[in-house]
Design a protein around this motif. Structure first.
Motif, short mmCIF file in Angstrom:
data_model
loop_
_atom_site.label_atom_id
_atom_site.label_comp_id
_atom_site.label_asym_id
_atom_site.label_seq_id
_atom_site.Cartn_x
_atom_site.Cartn_y
_atom_site.Cartn_z
N GLU A 92 20.10 13.86 64.75
CA GLU A 92 20.58 14.88 66.07
C GLU A 92 20.99 14.05 67.11
N GLY A 93 20.89 12.69 67.13
CA GLY A 93 21.70 12.05 68.18
C GLY A 93 20.93 11.79 69.11
N THR A 94 19.67 12.36 69.37
CA THR A 94 18.97 12.08 70.68
C THR A 94 17.93 10.88 70.84
N THR A 95 18.02 10.27 69.62
CA THR A 95 17.07 9.08 69.54
C THR A 95 17.72 7.73 69.02
N SER A 96 17.84 6.64 69.72
CA SER A 96 18.32 5.49 68.98
C SER A 96 17.52 4.22 69.46
N ALA A 105 18.68 13.62 76.24
CA ALA A 105 18.56 15.10 76.26
C ALA A 105 19.80 15.45 77.25
N PRO A 106 20.50 16.85 76.62
CA PRO A 106 21.29 17.43 77.72
C PRO A 106 20.49 17.81 79.18
N GLY A 107 21.22 18.06 79.91
CA GLY A 107 20.60 18.60 81.41
C GLY A 107 19.31 17.72 81.61
N LEU A 139 28.83 5.44 56.38
CA LEU A 139 27.80 5.71 57.20
C LEU A 139 27.04 6.71 56.81
N PRO A 140 25.57 6.75 56.60
CA PRO A 140 24.97 7.66 56.18
C PRO A 140 25.39 9.03 56.64
N GLN A 141 25.11 9.22 58.03
CA GLN A 141 25.65 10.49 58.44
C GLN A 141 26.14 10.22 60.18
N LEU A 142 26.95 10.51 60.70
CA LEU A 142 27.21 10.27 62.06
C LEU A 142 26.30 11.29 62.83
N PRO A 143 25.65 11.09 64.01
CA PRO A 143 24.73 11.59 64.67
C PRO A 143 25.50 12.77 65.28
N ASP A 144 24.79 13.79 65.29
CA ASP A 144 25.56 15.24 65.89
C ASP A 144 25.75 14.90 67.56
N LEU A 145 26.66 15.75 68.07
CA LEU A 145 27.16 15.85 69.36
C LEU A 145 25.90 16.65 70.12
N TRP A 146 24.89 15.67 70.46
CA TRP A 146 23.83 16.50 71.21
C TRP A 146 24.28 17.11 72.45
N LEU A 147 25.37 16.54 73.21
CA LEU A 147 25.73 17.23 74.37
C LEU A 147 26.11 18.83 74.46
N LEU A 148 26.35 19.08 73.12
CA LEU A 148 26.75 20.49 72.93
C LEU A 148 25.70 21.43 73.17
N LYS A 149 24.56 20.96 73.18
CA LYS A 149 23.22 21.83 73.35
C LYS A 149 23.24 22.07 74.99
N SER A 150 22.51 23.15 75.26
CA SER A 150 22.37 23.46 76.45
C SER A 150 20.93 22.74 77.03
N GLY A 151 20.74 22.50 78.53
CA GLY A 151 19.72 21.86 79.18
C GLY A 151 19.58 22.65 80.54
N ARG A 152 18.59 22.28 81.09
CA ARG A 152 18.19 22.61 82.31
C ARG A 152 19.10 22.07 83.41
N PRO A 199 30.35 23.89 76.17
CA PRO A 199 29.96 23.07 75.02
C PRO A 199 31.33 22.62 74.51
N THR A 200 32.45 23.49 74.66
CA THR A 200 33.73 22.98 74.29
C THR A 200 34.19 21.78 75.17
N LEU A 201 33.95 21.73 76.52
CA LEU A 201 34.48 20.64 77.39
C LEU A 201 33.68 19.44 76.93
N HIS A 202 32.29 19.56 76.76
CA HIS A 202 31.43 18.52 76.46
C HIS A 202 32.02 17.77 75.22
N ALA A 203 32.32 18.82 74.09
CA ALA A 203 32.86 18.00 72.77
C ALA A 203 34.20 17.47 73.23
N LEU A 204 34.97 18.11 74.02
CA LEU A 204 36.28 17.13 74.31
C LEU A 204 36.14 15.89 74.71
N MET A 205 35.22 16.02 75.81
CA MET A 205 34.89 14.73 76.60
C MET A 205 34.57 13.33 75.52
N VAL A 206 34.09 13.84 74.51
CA VAL A 206 33.47 12.71 73.50
C VAL A 206 34.80 12.42 72.34
#
Length: 363
Positions: free
Chosen positions: A109-113, A128-130, A8-21, A318-325
Motif C-alpha cells: 500500500e506504499g505507507t511503509t518503507s 499517511a495522508p492528512g 519489480l514485484p509490485q509498485l506500491p500504491d499511490l497512498w496519497l489518493l486516500k483521505s485523511g484528517r 484524489p485526482t489532483l494528488h494522483a496527477l502531482m505524482v
C-alpha cells in the motif's frame, strides 16, 4: 524479488489518493527512525565488501521480520524505476543516485518503507495522508520493536541511538508534515502601499522558536514550489519523542487555523482574483500542449485550493494528488517504456493532464 532491473514485484500504491484528517491543509504526514546495526561500521567508514554484507544481512532480517514487505536492491533497478520509487516517496533522492550497495523494503500500500544503507544502515519510514501523527507513532515504533528482535542497534546509554549525522543522534526520530499553504504565501500590501509580511514568514518564525524547521518542496525556506511546505523537528538528542510530536502538533494547529482564516479572508476580500487564478489554471491544464513539471504543479496547486474552497467542482483531491505524482518525469518515462527527452516529457505531461481533467471527477 527484483529481477534484472526491468521487473519489480509490485509498485506500491499511490497512498496519497486516500483521505485523511485536515487534508484541506495537511497533505501528508511522515515519521522516520534512523538506526545503525552493531557489528558494522557506519556507512562512511565501510570496509571493502562491508556494504554488500550488510545489505544481504538486512534483506534477510526484513524478510523475516515482515514477510509482507517487498524488497528491491537499488542496483538491480533501472534509473527510471528508482525515480518512480522516489516520486512515490518510498526512497530518498540520495538513495536514487548513491553508488553503494543499498536496498529498500516497502509495503504494497506504499505507507511503509525501510531504506537499507542510506545515510544510516536503516531508515524506517511510515506515511499517511492528512494529519495522523498518533497513528504513525504507533506504527513506526511497532516496526522498530519488531526489527530490534532480529538485530542489535548501536545505542549509547548517554546519547541514545548512534547515527552517522549528529543531528539524528538520540531518538533518531524525524517527524514531518507536508502542508499546502497558498493563502499564507500570498503577498499583500498595507493601506499605505507597503508590503505586508507574508504569513509564511510568520510560520517560519513560530516554528524556529520550538526547534522546528520549515522547508519548501526542494528544501528552500523561501516560497515553495506549488506552495507546498514541509515542517519537521530538528532536535533528536535529549528530546523525548512525545515532546517532538507535541511541539510539532502545537505549531500545526496554529498554522492550519491561520491558513484557513487567510483563505476565508481572500474569499471575502478578493474573491474575483482568487476565482481568476483557479479558472485560469483549469483552462491552461485542460488545453496546454506542452508544460513543465514546475508550471503544472503551480496550476495543480491553484486547482487544489479552488477545490477545497468549493470554487470549482470539476476535479477532486484524489485526482489532483494522483496527477502531482504521475505527471513527474519518472512516471512518464515508466509509462512510455523508455527514456524521454525533456520536450517529450513536457508534451506527454500536457496530454496526461488534458485527458485526466476531461474525465468526470473521481469520488
Amino acid at each position: 524479488m527484483a529481477g534484472n532491473g526491468h521487473e519489480l514485484p509490485q509498485l506500491p500504491d499511490l497512498w496519497l489518493l486516500k483521505s485523511g484528517r485536515e487534508q484541506d491543509v495537511v497533505v501528508s504526514s511522515r515519521m522516520r527512525l534512523a538506526r545503525n546495526v552493531d557489528g558494522f561500521h557506519f556507512k562512511s567508514r565501510f570496509r571493502s565488501g562491508e556494504g554488500e554484507r550488510l545489505e544481504a544481512h538486512l534483506r534477510g532480517v526484513l524478510q523475516a521480520a515482515d514477510p509482507t514487505l517487498q524488497y528491491a536492491s537499488m542496483t538491480d533497478l533501472t534509473p527510471t524505476l528508482r525515480e518512480v520509487l522516489f516520486e512515490r516517496h518510498i526512497v530518498s533522492a540520495e538513495h536514487v543516485t548513491d553508488k553503494h550497495p543499498r536496498g529498500v523494503a516497502y509495503s504494497a500500500e506504499g505507507t511503509t518503507s525501510v531504506l537499507v544503507n542510506e545515510e544510516d544502515h536503516l531508515r524506517i519510514q511510515v506515511f499517511a495522508p492528512g494529519l495522523e501523527l498518533a497513528e504513525l507513532d504507533r506504527r513506526v515504533n511497532e516496526l522498530d520493536d519488531t526489527l530490534a528482535r532480529y538485530v542489535s542497534f548501536s545505542f549509547s546509554e548517554r546519547y541514545g541511538y548512534l547515527t552517522t549525522c549528529p543531528t539524528n543522534t538520540g531518538t533518531g526520530l524525524r517527524v514531518s508534515v507536508m502542508l499546502h499553504l497558498p493563502a499564507l504565501s500570498f503577498r499583500g500590501e498595507s493601506k499605505t502601499g507597503q508590503p505586508l509580511e507574508q504569513g509564511i514568514v510568520k510560520v517560519h518564525k513560530a516554528a524556529q522558536k520550538l526547534g522546528l524547521t520549515v522547508r519548501g518542496t526542494h528544501g528552500e525556506s523561501s516560497r515553495a514550489e506549488g506552495d507546498f511546505y514541509q515542517i519537521s523537528n530538528q532536535v533528536t538528542l535529549g528530546c523525548a519523542p512525545s515532546k517532538s510530536i507535541a511541539d510539532l502538533a502545537a505549531v500545526l494547529a496554529h498554522v492550519i487555523e491561520y491558513e484557513r482564516n487567510s483563505r476565508n479572508i481572500l474569499l471575502k476580500d478578493d474573491r474575483t482574483r482568487l476565482e481568476d487564478v483557479v479558472w485560469r489554471a483549469w483552462a491552461i491544464l485542460g488545453n496546454a500542449r506542452r508544460i513543465s513539471s514546475r508550471e503544472a504543479l503551480a496550476h495543480l496547486s491553484a486547482l487544489r485550493l479552488g477545490s477545497c474552497l468549493g470554487l470549482i467542482d470539476h476535479v477532486s483531491l484524489p485526482t489532483l494528488h494522483a496527477l502531482m505524482v504521475t505527471m513527474r518525469s519518472g512516471h512518464l518515462q515508466f509509462q512510455a517504456g523508455r527514456e524521454l527527452q525533456p520536450r517529450e516529457r513536457d508534451t506527454l505531461r500536457a496530454q496526461l493532464l488534458r485527458e485526466t481533467l476531461a474525465r468526470p471527477p473521481r469520488k
